[in-house]
Design an enzyme around this catalytic site. Structure first.
Site, mmCIF file in Angstrom:
data_model
loop_
_atom_site.group_PDB
_atom_site.id
_atom_site.type_symbol
_atom_site.label_atom_id
_atom_site.label_comp_id
_atom_site.label_asym_id
_atom_site.label_seq_id
_atom_site.Cartn_x
_atom_site.Cartn_y
_atom_site.Cartn_z
ATOM 1 N N LYS A 78 -8.671 -3.988 -71.611
ATOM 2 C CA LYS A 78 -8.273 -5.280 -71.054
ATOM 3 C C LYS A 78 -9.491 -5.906 -70.402
ATOM 4 C CE LYS A 78 -4.365 -7.628 -70.347
ATOM 5 N NZ LYS A 78 -3.140 -7.675 -71.140
ATOM 6 N N GLY A 179 9.681 -17.078 -64.370
ATOM 7 C CA GLY A 179 8.429 -17.444 -65.041
ATOM 8 C C GLY A 179 8.711 -18.069 -66.391
ATOM 9 N N GLY A 181 6.493 -19.572 -68.566
ATOM 10 C CA GLY A 181 5.218 -19.852 -69.223
ATOM 11 C C GLY A 181 5.362 -19.696 -70.716
ATOM 12 N N VAL A 183 5.589 -17.057 -72.668
ATOM 13 C CA VAL A 183 6.629 -16.129 -73.122
ATOM 14 C C VAL A 183 7.997 -16.536 -72.587
ATOM 15 C CG1 VAL A 183 7.403 -13.738 -73.163
ATOM 16 C CG2 VAL A 183 4.959 -14.223 -73.171
#
Ligand code: NAI
Length: 357
Positions: A78, A179, A181, A183
């Site tokens: 990552k 959330g 966003g 996704v």
């Protein structure tokens, strides 16, 4: 570094400072045992460098587990770019980031994560070959991984609903999504089309307005969304959403969402289990995006096949839930155990390195 609480035998951690562009980034390669370390690049304004390092270490280990559990020929890595990045410096920063990725010579393959989009990855591709999440050709999956992640989460919610509520479908269930966003919004769309009743929250009011208008969702405050009186809560914002407090007060019978590192502490997972709340291990349920990206990297990205692979997340979760119940073990511990066993087996039979265009 070696004494850092989140250090877990990571093979490499690269700290990058590029004076010309202003790039500051950390690339963590947790493991290449199963293949090159694949995982997204996050652009985030961390309060401290220490917070950025901790995020890179934890997220890269999560990617090793995620890729192993999804049976992908990849290890875990990552990258985090420390924000904020001024718009006029963005291209130069991403090009410098690409050079850093290239310097690892294929040990790490990057893609989108929070704060980074397809256009950004196309900029990164100017300076490195080891990049994915670029636009897909006709009939081929590619580009934004978020719709695939959302589909995998939807399939995972259905598996959890089967195991926990004994129901074959989500129609009529109340589902809270934290959330909205990339996704979260796609997830709302999938769940709305299947007849679920949505409860939503986001710190960005425009996203909330959109979900209310498109899906008839009920908006609630960001502080209360996880403790709503609903059947399922889906954390789709940032990590650590399930604190010990939330675990104690969550009313839903299922926690299943897209965010990485949803459990703030291992204790939060234990509290959920003690209270009879079924938790879908984050790195298993949110693997849809990396499954798509994996096909893109290896050139094996026929869209129908990609969707079939994403849908296998449901059967994988069925097995985890069944083992957890039979052995009276917490779901995330079952998943960790399975992932570690797969990686240990990979130490003897190393997966082939896929060709990167
Ligand atoms: P995003 O940045 O597009 O969306 C995050 C959303 O959460 C934003 O709309 C933001 O305003 C909102 N948000 C932030 N803090 C909040 C809070 N306290 N309460 C309510 N809303 C809040 O990110 P994306 O791509 O949708 O990812 C969501 C999560 O899923 C992240 O944790 C990411 O690591 C994880 N994930 C994403 C994948 C992908 O394919 N994009 C793949 C696997 C995991």
């Amino acid at each position: 570094m070696f004494d850092h609480p989140d250090y877990d035998g990571h093979e490499k951690v690269l700290m990058v400072e590029d004076a010309q562009s202003g790039l500051r980034a950390i690339i963590a390669v947790h493991s290449t045992v199963m293949g090159p370390a694949a995982g997204g690049c996050r652009l985030w304004s961390y309060t401290t460098g220490e917070a950025a390092l901790s995020d890179a270490l934890k997220l890269s280990r999560g990617m090793s587990y995620k890729n192993a559990m999804a049976d992908l020929p990849f290890g875990g890595g990552k990258a985090v770019i420390l924000g904020p990045v001024a718009p006029e410096r963005r291209e130069a920063v991403l090009e410098a980031f690409g050079r850093a990725v290239e310097s690892l010579n294929g040990a790490y393959i990057t893609a989108e994560d929070v704060g980074v989009n397809v256009a950004d990855m196309q900029t990164v591709a100017r300076t490195t070959r080891f990049v994915s999440g670029l636009a897909g050709a006709e009939g081929r999956s590619g580009g934004d991984p978020s719709p695939y992640t959302a589909r995998g989460v939807r399939v995972g919610i259905e598996a959890a609903v089967r195991a926990q509520l004994g129901r074959a479908e989500v129609a009529g269930l109340a589902i809270a999504v934290q959330g909205l966003g990339h996704v979260g919004m796609y997830l709302c769309q999938e769940l709305h089309e299947l007849g679920a009743n949505l409860v939503v929250a986001d710190i960005n009011p425009a996203r909330v307005d959109e979900a209310v208008a498109r899906f008839g969702a009920r908006a609630v405050s960001v502080d209360d969304v996880l403790t709503q009186d609903v059947d399922v809560v889906a954390p789709c914002a940032l990590g650590g959403a399930i604190s010990e407090y939330v675990a104690r007060y969550v009313k839903a019978k299922i926690v299943a969402g897209a965010a990485n590192n949803q459990l703030a502490t291992p204790e939060a997972g234990r509290i959920l289990a003690e209270r009879g709340v079924l938790y879908a291990p984050d790195y298993v349920i949110n693997a849809g995006g990396i499954i798509m990206v994996s096909g893109e990297i290896s050139g094996d990205n026929d869209t129908a096949l990609t969707l079939q692979r994403v849908d296998a997340i449901g059967t994988r979760l069925d097995a985890i839930f069944a083992t957890a119940k039979a052995e009276n073990v917490i779901t995330n511990e079952v998943a960790d155990r399975m992932a570690r066993a797969k990686i240990a087996a990979g130490k003897t039979v190393k997966a082939p390195v896929p060709a990167v265009a």
